[in-house]
Scaffold this active site. Structure first.
Site, PDB file in Angstrom:
ATOM      1  N   SER A  24       0.813  -1.221   0.000  1.00 19.31           N
ATOM      2  CA  SER A  24       0.000   0.000   0.000  1.00 19.31           C
ATOM      3  C   SER A  24       0.842   1.263   0.000  1.00 19.31           C
ATOM      4  O   SER A  24       0.405   2.310  -0.493  1.00 19.31           O
ATOM      5  CB  SER A  24      -0.935   0.004   1.219  1.00 19.31           C
ATOM      6  OG  SER A  24      -0.187  -0.062   2.429  1.00 19.31           O
TER       7      SER A  24
ATOM      8  N   GLY B 241      -1.952  -4.157   1.310  1.00 22.78           N
ATOM      9  CA  GLY B 241      -2.067  -5.403   2.047  1.00 22.78           C
ATOM     10  C   GLY B 241      -1.116  -6.490   1.616  1.00 22.78           C
ATOM     11  O   GLY B 241      -1.003  -7.528   2.293  1.00 22.78           O
TER      12      GLY B 241
ATOM     13  N   ASN C 273       3.939  -5.961   5.746  1.00 24.81           N
ATOM     14  CA  ASN C 273       2.689  -6.674   6.034  1.00 24.81           C
ATOM     15  C   ASN C 273       2.944  -8.104   6.500  1.00 24.81           C
ATOM     16  O   ASN C 273       2.078  -8.698   7.153  1.00 24.81           O
ATOM     17  CB  ASN C 273       1.769  -6.651   4.814  1.00 24.81           C
ATOM     18  CG  ASN C 273       1.204  -5.264   4.557  1.00 24.81           C
ATOM     19  OD1 ASN C 273       0.848  -4.555   5.486  1.00 24.81           O
ATOM     20  ND2 ASN C 273       1.154  -4.873   3.298  1.00 24.81           N
TER      21      ASN C 273
ATOM     22  N   ASP D  21      -0.654   7.920  10.079  1.00 24.09           N
ATOM     23  CA  ASP D  21      -1.144   6.776  10.852  1.00 24.09           C
ATOM     24  C   ASP D  21       0.007   5.913  11.357  1.00 24.09           C
ATOM     25  O   ASP D  21      -0.191   4.755  11.705  1.00 24.09           O
ATOM     26  CB  ASP D  21      -2.117   5.936  10.017  1.00 24.09           C
ATOM     27  CG  ASP D  21      -1.468   5.323   8.782  1.00 24.09           C
ATOM     28  OD1 ASP D  21      -0.297   5.642   8.503  1.00 24.09           O
ATOM     29  OD2 ASP D  21      -2.130   4.519   8.092  1.00 24.09           O
TER      30      ASP D  21
ATOM     31  N   HIS E 206       1.603   4.855   6.849  1.00 23.36           N
ATOM     32  CA  HIS E 206       1.483   5.325   5.473  1.00 23.36           C
ATOM     33  C   HIS E 206       1.905   6.790   5.362  1.00 23.36           C
ATOM     34  O   HIS E 206       1.715   7.565   6.306  1.00 23.36           O
ATOM     35  CB  HIS E 206       0.051   5.154   4.971  1.00 23.36           C
ATOM     36  CG  HIS E 206      -0.396   3.728   4.957  1.00 23.36           C
ATOM     37  ND1 HIS E 206      -1.094   3.152   6.005  1.00 23.36           N
ATOM     38  CD2 HIS E 206      -0.225   2.753   4.032  1.00 23.36           C
ATOM     39  CE1 HIS E 206      -1.342   1.879   5.716  1.00 23.36           C
ATOM     40  NE2 HIS E 206      -0.820   1.607   4.539  1.00 23.36           N
TER      41      HIS E 206
END
Length: 423
Positions: free
Chosen positions: A247, A276, A306, A397, A400
């Site tokens: 992502s 993801g 991930n 966050d 990201h």
């Protein structure tokens, strides 16, 4: 001793000696992303908080009569995470069960067309083991009760201590669906009849992304990327630069759009990032055409965060997955130079569990680079504050990038990529 007397005595042994019936002695928690309730009566709905982040989600559960095998049904819609969780019982010592033990239950998948499912076992602090069951679960829709039997070792990794398991089972749903489970038990000796991933090879075994929130767009995005590459080729445009990743790489199309236009569009660059994705998902894409039909000078790859976030995988296994992707790149694009990026920092503070885990992966990555065809680069310091914390201006966050973060990323690549991409 008389043989028949021996068999009679064996049959009289308590059930828990050879089989642990999780229908007794355990509380059933029903959880949503933002709430929890106990299934103490026939049915319960998880209450919503005053200001829910997912206002349209709904999670409920009900219990059938003992004559129906004490079945538990989980209903969930628009849910990030919905769970039936067995908890608050006496911790179980499952170490003696590992050699030949099984986890068995009957499963009735009533609806999972827009949802996903996983089975989990919690084995202590920072120890949660899971079996993804989205694709297999959807194949069971409408087929009634099916008996599943997993080897207990499906939930185990080398070094795990199963001597005090306090969360012996969790049925987890995502998206929307309705699933019923009954006759749940852990057998000391059993025959496994249901396949599960081997944690030792999961990162190097190509697979489509098995998440309910991705299944509707993941393959169409793959096809769209193949079409994008074809369009460049048919228009006579040479693709000189390719980005591979998850992502964070996909974000070049959103928060990073302006930085992309300023720095990379002139190279007809292609961003092959899928939210993801883990190493095995990128590997599937590379083996299904995403590096074909072009001849880039440079490929930038960052993948693996991930693997950490989804299963806190042994760093050596994640690095094996990254190496497998590098090998795949060499097969399809032997002329391209590869810029292998360290995983970006995640988590607000330096002592964040996943930040520390990614640092262990990054420490192993230079061994994959030869300094010529594959060059390793770590730009983590450019994304962090002097004290090692993260800024919301750069990583809102803690994972990201913001538009400012993408500008920093682009600038950090300039010194390496510009000579590689020169005419």
């Amino acid at each position: 001793m008389n043989r028949f007397l021996f068999l009679a005595l064996l049959a009289a042994l308590p059930l828990t000696a050879q089989s642990l019936d999780l229908g007794k002695g355990w509380q059933i928690a029903v959880t949503d992303f933002e709430g929890e309730a106990r299934l103490d009566a026939d049915r319960v709905t998880v209450p919503k908080p005053a200001n829910p982040r997912v206002p349209n989600s709904h999670v409920a559960a009900r219990r059938s009569s003992d004559s129906d095998g004490g079945a538990l049904t989980l209903q969930f819609s628009n849910s990030w995470i919905a769970q039936l969780r067995w908890q608050d019982g006496a911790p179980l010592n499952l170490n003696p069960y590992l050699a030949q033990g099984t986890v068995e239950f009957d499963l009735n998948v009533i609806d999972l067309a827009h949802g996903g499912m996983k089975f989990k076992l919690g084995c202590g602090k920072d120890c949660e083991r899971k079996i993804p069951f989205l694709f297999a679960g959807r194949e069971l829709i409408g087929k009634g009760r099916q008996h599943l039997s997993f080897a207990l070792k499906c939930f185990w990794r080398e070094g795990d201590d199963f001597s005090a398991v306090n969360l012996p089972f969790t049925l987890e749903g995502t998206g929307s669906g309705e699933v019923q489970i009954s006759k749940l038990r852990i057998n000391k000796t059993g025959k496994a009849t249901t396949a599960c991933p081997d944690y030792r090879t999961q990162s190097v075994s190509p697979e489509r992304l098995q998440e309910s929130w991705a299944v509707d767009w993941w393959l169409p995005r793959h096809e769209a990327k193949l079409a994008e590459i074809k369009a460049h080729r048919e228009a006579g445009r040479r693709v000189d630069l390719v980005f591979l990743g998850d992502s964070i790489t996909q974000g070049w199309e959103n928060e990073g759009k302006q930085a992309w236009a300023n720095s990379f569009a002139r190279y007809n660059a292609v961003a092959l990032g899928f939210g993801g994705d883990r190493t095995e998902n990128l590997l599937w894409r590379l083996q299904h055409g995403e590096l074909d039909g072009m001849s880039p000078k440079a490929i930038v790859m960052m993948i693996g965060t991930n693997n950490t976030g989804d299963r806190l995988e042994d760093p050596a296994l994640t690095v094996a997955g990254i190496k497998k992707n590098l090998d795949e790149i060499r097969k399809h694009q032997p002329q391209a130079r590869v810029l292998l990026l360290a995983l970006f920092p995640r988590g607000e503070k330096p002592d964040d569990l996943m930040r520390r885990h990614n640092a262990r992966i990054n420490a192993l990555l230079p061994s994959l680079a030869d300094g010529r065809q594959v060059v390793f680069l770590d730009i983590g310091r450019a994304l962090t504050n002097p004290d090692g914390t993260l800024s919301k201006d750069i990583l809102p966050d803690w994972l990201h990038l913001s538009p400012q973060g993408y500008e920093i990323w682009a600038r950090s690549l300039d010194a390496t990529l510009t000579p590689w991409l020169a005419p």
